[in-house]
Design an enzyme around this catalytic site. Sequence first.
Site, PDB file in Angstrom:
ATOM      1  N   ASP A   6       2.627  -7.871  -0.306  1.00 55.11           N
ATOM      2  CA  ASP A   6       3.863  -7.592  -1.044  1.00 55.11           C
ATOM      3  C   ASP A   6       3.650  -6.432  -2.019  1.00 55.11           C
ATOM      4  OD1 ASP A   6       6.506  -7.904  -1.691  1.00 55.11           O
ATOM      5  OD2 ASP A   6       6.191  -9.581  -3.070  1.00 55.11           O
ATOM      6  N   HIS A  23       5.807   1.399   2.831  1.00 50.32           N
ATOM      7  CA  HIS A  23       5.467   0.607   4.019  1.00 50.32           C
ATOM      8  C   HIS A  23       4.404   1.326   4.853  1.00 50.32           C
ATOM      9  CE1 HIS A  23       8.459  -2.331   3.117  1.00 50.32           C
ATOM     10  NE2 HIS A  23       9.478  -1.508   3.250  1.00 50.32           N
ATOM     11  N   LEU A 117     -13.164 -12.290  15.016  1.00 50.88           N
ATOM     12  CA  LEU A 117     -12.060 -12.605  14.101  1.00 50.88           C
ATOM     13  C   LEU A 117     -10.711 -12.616  14.831  1.00 50.88           C
ATOM     14  CD1 LEU A 117     -10.766 -12.662  11.163  1.00 50.88           C
ATOM     15  CD2 LEU A 117     -10.800 -10.166  11.288  1.00 50.88           C
TER      16      LEU A 117
HETATM   17  C1  IPE Z   1       7.633 -11.692   1.765  1.00 53.31           C
HETATM   18  O1  IPE Z   1       7.921 -10.687   0.857  1.00 53.31           O
HETATM   19  C2  IPE Z   1       7.654 -11.147   3.165  1.00 53.31           C
HETATM   20  C3  IPE Z   1       6.618 -10.184   3.513  1.00 53.31           C
HETATM   21  C4  IPE Z   1       5.651  -9.755   2.739  1.00 53.31           C
HETATM   22  C5  IPE Z   1       6.667  -9.708   4.858  1.00 53.31           C
HETATM   23  P1  IPE Z   1       9.389 -10.422   0.304  1.00 53.31           P
HETATM   24  O2  IPE Z   1       9.250  -9.299  -0.659  1.00 53.31           O
HETATM   25  O3  IPE Z   1      10.323 -10.236   1.426  1.00 53.31           O
HETATM   26  O4  IPE Z   1       9.727 -11.790  -0.424  1.00 53.31           O
HETATM   27  P2  IPE Z   1      10.686 -12.105  -1.656  1.00 53.31           P
HETATM   28  O5  IPE Z   1      12.070 -11.682  -1.248  1.00 53.31           O
HETATM   29  O6  IPE Z   1      10.196 -11.308  -2.824  1.00 53.31           O
HETATM   30  O7  IPE Z   1      10.530 -13.576  -1.878  1.00 53.31           O
HETATM   31  C1  IPE Z   2       6.348  -6.120   1.465  1.00 54.71           C
HETATM   32  O1  IPE Z   2       6.722  -5.160   0.532  1.00 54.71           O
HETATM   33  C2  IPE Z   2       6.608  -5.666   2.870  1.00 54.71           C
HETATM   34  C3  IPE Z   2       7.733  -6.330   3.536  1.00 54.71           C
HETATM   35  C4  IPE Z   2       8.441  -7.305   3.046  1.00 54.71           C
HETATM   36  C5  IPE Z   2       8.096  -5.839   4.843  1.00 54.71           C
HETATM   37  P1  IPE Z   2       8.185  -5.133  -0.103  1.00 54.71           P
HETATM   38  O2  IPE Z   2       9.040  -4.217   0.698  1.00 54.71           O
HETATM   39  O3  IPE Z   2       8.707  -6.509  -0.265  1.00 54.71           O
HETATM   40  O4  IPE Z   2       7.868  -4.493  -1.514  1.00 54.71           O
HETATM   41  P2  IPE Z   2       8.602  -4.804  -2.889  1.00 54.71           P
HETATM   42  O5  IPE Z   2       8.512  -6.276  -3.103  1.00 54.71           O
HETATM   43  O6  IPE Z   2      10.022  -4.334  -2.733  1.00 54.71           O
HETATM   44  O7  IPE Z   2       7.828  -4.024  -3.891  1.00 54.71           O
HETATM   45 MG    MG Z   3       8.640  -7.843  -1.780  1.00 55.18          MG
END
Ligand code: IPE
Ligand code: IPE
Ligand code: MG
Length: 234
Positions: A6, A23, A117
Amino acid sequence: MAIIMDGNGRWAVRQGLHRRQGHRHGFGRLPDIIAAGAGLGLSWLSFYCWSTENWNRPVAEQYCVLGLIRRFVREQLPTWQSAGIRFAWAGRRERIGPHLRAELSRAEEATAGNDGLTVCLCVDYGGRVELTNAVREIARESAAGRLDPETSLDEHIQAHLYRPDMPDVDLLIRTSGEQRTSNFLTWQTTYAEMLFPPVLWPDFTPQDLSEAIHTYAERDRRFGALPPIRSTPA
Ligand code: IPE
Ligand code: IPE
Ligand code: MG
């Protein structure tokens, strides 16, 4: 072990970049982390790549992340083959586009015989949907008279998960400091130790991974029992 990657979006915004660059850098971290995990002797490493709720994001971001997953798997397959890494996909099959679905299935089949792994990408994954599907299948089997609901139902639930061979998670890491599991590996993390390091995923390094494992090693895991009695010197 499982990782909720995240913070890609926040990382990009802090650098004055577009979210898609976050990303891109996020997926760029994966090969080093996978190699480090293999070097540390992990047996199973799951990554949350796309949740069932992430479809609520703008279509452009959906294309971006799903496209990055596809490219990542295609590019890494030869490396995984030579390193003996087995690839697994956990998630809903139906909503993913045919090209990505084919790429993920191809990688699963091609690496099925590898014994190093296991790298599991969780793509269109949601713990609730996974469990709901398992319960639906069990209800069907029970109604058809093929299953006695009084016998070891937990084994049947496990058998109907996306990856019945996935072991229980010992350590769950979520980067970016958010302290929630966001529908990730609900069944498999019931006794997982959890770490929420503040580092944003595109900055996560193999050093962070080994520090997390050291922190985990200091945790006292009791599974509801009492801590072991420490012997006192005579
Ligand atoms: C969880 O992260 C999903 C992934 C990392 C793929 P999100 O950023 O989507 O989750 P919330 O919305 O903060 O809970
Ligand atoms: C996690 O990073 C990746 C996915 C959910 C695909 P985010 O896109 O949720 O990044 P933040 O939370 O907005 O920083
Ligand atoms: Mg996120």
